[in-house]
Enzyme design. Structure first.
Site, PDB file in Angstrom:
ATOM      1  N   ASN A   9      36.092  39.636  -3.573  1.00 17.01           N
ATOM      2  CA  ASN A   9      35.273  39.559  -4.838  1.00 17.01           C
ATOM      3  C   ASN A   9      35.125  38.276  -5.250  1.00 17.01           C
ATOM      4  OD1 ASN A   9      33.914  39.664  -7.172  1.00 17.01           O
ATOM      5  ND2 ASN A   9      35.445  40.758  -8.400  1.00 17.01           N
ATOM      6  N   TRP A  10      34.153  37.513  -4.851  1.00 17.04           N
ATOM      7  CA  TRP A  10      34.048  35.978  -5.055  1.00 17.04           C
ATOM      8  C   TRP A  10      33.890  35.732  -6.556  1.00 17.04           C
ATOM      9  CZ3 TRP A  10      30.804  33.939  -0.202  1.00 17.04           C
ATOM     10  CH2 TRP A  10      31.891  34.157   0.906  1.00 17.04           C
ATOM     11  N   LYS A  11      33.577  36.602  -7.191  1.00 15.49           N
ATOM     12  CA  LYS A  11      33.145  36.143  -8.765  1.00 15.49           C
ATOM     13  C   LYS A  11      32.371  34.967  -8.876  1.00 15.49           C
ATOM     14  CE  LYS A  11      37.752  38.008  -9.778  1.00 15.49           C
ATOM     15  NZ  LYS A  11      38.930  38.226 -10.651  1.00 15.49           N
ATOM     16  N   HIS A  94      34.250  46.108 -13.123  1.00  9.34           N
ATOM     17  CA  HIS A  94      35.316  45.092 -13.090  1.00  9.34           C
ATOM     18  C   HIS A  94      35.836  44.847 -14.617  1.00  9.34           C
ATOM     19  CE1 HIS A  94      37.624  41.491 -12.218  1.00  9.34           C
ATOM     20  NE2 HIS A  94      37.597  42.097 -10.976  1.00  9.34           N
ATOM     21  N   GLU A  96      36.475  42.080 -15.784  1.00  9.96           N
ATOM     22  CA  GLU A  96      36.037  40.942 -16.518  1.00  9.96           C
ATOM     23  C   GLU A  96      34.728  41.237 -17.225  1.00  9.96           C
ATOM     24  OE1 GLU A  96      36.262  38.550 -13.020  1.00  9.96           O
ATOM     25  OE2 GLU A  96      38.448  38.604 -13.178  1.00  9.96           O
ATOM     26  N   GLU A 166      42.794  48.032 -10.727  1.00  8.23           N
ATOM     27  CA  GLU A 166      43.114  46.886 -11.005  1.00  8.23           C
ATOM     28  C   GLU A 166      43.621  46.716 -12.281  1.00  8.23           C
ATOM     29  OE1 GLU A 166      40.439  44.106  -8.587  1.00  8.23           O
ATOM     30  OE2 GLU A 166      39.411  44.376 -10.335  1.00  8.23           O
ATOM     31  N   GLY A 172      44.342  37.627 -11.198  1.00 11.86           N
ATOM     32  CA  GLY A 172      44.496  36.199 -11.476  1.00 11.86           C
ATOM     33  C   GLY A 172      45.435  35.322 -12.176  1.00 11.86           C
ATOM     34  N   SER A 211      45.788  39.905  -7.808  1.00 10.58           N
ATOM     35  CA  SER A 211      46.812  39.093  -7.294  1.00 10.58           C
ATOM     36  C   SER A 211      47.310  39.288  -5.649  1.00 10.58           C
ATOM     37  CB  SER A 211      47.924  38.520  -7.945  1.00 10.58           C
ATOM     38  OG  SER A 211      47.446  38.023  -9.180  1.00 10.58           O
ATOM     39  N   GLY A 232      40.416  38.747  -5.351  1.00  9.90           N
ATOM     40  CA  GLY A 232      39.775  37.812  -5.941  1.00  9.90           C
ATOM     41  C   GLY A 232      40.150  36.276  -5.312  1.00  9.90           C
ATOM     42  N   GLY A 233      41.018  35.554  -5.996  1.00  7.09           N
ATOM     43  CA  GLY A 233      41.351  34.342  -5.460  1.00  7.09           C
ATOM     44  C   GLY A 233      41.528  34.289  -4.226  1.00  7.09           C
TER      45      GLY A 233
HETATM   46  P1  13P Z   1      42.799  38.191  -8.126  1.00  5.29           P
HETATM   47  O1  13P Z   1      43.201  38.671  -6.778  1.00  5.29           O
HETATM   48  O2  13P Z   1      42.368  36.660  -8.266  1.00  5.29           O
HETATM   49  O3  13P Z   1      43.791  38.477  -9.061  1.00  5.29           O
HETATM   50  O4  13P Z   1      41.492  38.945  -8.808  1.00  5.29           O
HETATM   51  C1  13P Z   1      41.603  40.410  -8.387  1.00  5.29           C
HETATM   52  C2  13P Z   1      40.178  40.988  -8.767  1.00  5.29           C
HETATM   53  O5  13P Z   1      39.897  41.070  -9.956  1.00  5.29           O
HETATM   54  C3  13P Z   1      39.253  41.413  -7.831  1.00  5.29           C
HETATM   55  O6  13P Z   1      38.355  41.880  -8.230  1.00  5.29           O
END
Ligand code: 13P
Length: 244
Positions: A9-11, A94, A96, A166, A172, A211, A232-233
């Site tokens: 997920n590149w956000k 998600h 967020e 999640e 994050g 993470s 994510g990251g």
């Molecule tokens: P991180 O891997 O950066 O913690 O993000 C997880 C995430 O929100 C994937 O959708």
């Protein structure tokens, strides 16, 4: 046998040229395997990413969509627009989106239904806040997120849903749930679905997100009820994502 999924997920990251560059690196280094590989770039880069990956086994998926079919919803994207450019899967719910854009369970139920009605597969995210875990209300909370989103749908639709657990405290922050903690809740989630339909529960792919990185992925993915990761990251770096 459930297939593992590794989804990035590149956000809100990567310009058009950076997107092309990262996809090139992934295409050059990813060996075909039994794992389903997905990436979710931003809306503006989706169409180019679909084209760029058409000769690979990487699936390009969307990070979100609106629940209406079309209309006066400035700034939004509808399911058939995604389908039309070759996107077949969309992330919904998600944390967020829930936290920063006011997406409630009721809105997410509408989005999930709209996506499925339009023939999209859904990666449905859910998870508890730290306070829910501390008060040991976490399972109740995630069960209600799932009930509110899906229980009005026919269970046959669940075949087109991938779950992504999640825990918000792990997103994050560099703090994952331990593999045992994550396995425990994935196991309970599968049992929860099995109480409704055993076959669907056994086929359900339940991803872990929060993470996950090149170092901890192996232990998490070795757990019997963890069917992949939503990353994510670490998905923004080709070497890390490939390692996972
Ligand atoms: P991180 O891997 O950066 O913690 O993000 C997880 C995430 O929100 C994937 O959708």
């Amino acid at each position: 046998m459930r297939k593992k999924i590794v989804a990035g997920n590149w956000k809100m990251n990567k310009t058009a040229s950076e997107t092309t560059e990262l996809i090139d690196a992934l295409k050059n280094q990813l060996n075909p395997s039994d794992v389903e590989v997905m990436i979710a770039p931003t809306f503006v880069n989706l169409q180019a990413a679909v084209k760029q990956t058409s000769d690979s086994h990487i699936e390009v998926i969307a990070q979100n969509m609106h629940q209406a079919q079309s209309g006066a919803y400035t700034g939004e994207i509808a399911a058939d627009m995604l389908k039309d450019i070759g996107v077949q899967t969309v992330i919904i719910g998600h944390s967020e989106r829930r936290a920063y854009f006011g997406e409630t369970d009721a809105i997410l139920a509408e989005k999930t239904k709209a996506a499925l009605d339009n023939g999209l597969r859904v990666v449905f995210c859910f998870g508890e806040e730290l306070a829910d875990r501390q008060s040991e209300k976490h399972f109740e909370l995630v069960a209600s997120q799932l009930k509110n989103a899906f229980f009005a749908l026919p269970s046959s639709d669940w075949n087109n849903i991938v779950l992504a657990y999640e825990p918000v405290r792990a997103i994050g922050t560099g703090e994952t749930a331990s593999p045992e903690q994550a396995q425990q809740i994935h196991y309970e989630l599968r049992a929860f679905f099995a109480s409704i339909d055993e076959n669907i529960a056994q086929g359900l792919q339940i991803l872990y997100g929060g993470s996950m990185n090149a170092t901890n992925a192996e232990a998490l993915l070795a757990q019997p009820d963890i069917d992949g990761g939503l990353i994510g990251g670490a998905s923004l770096n080709a070497d890390d994502f490939i390692k996972i």
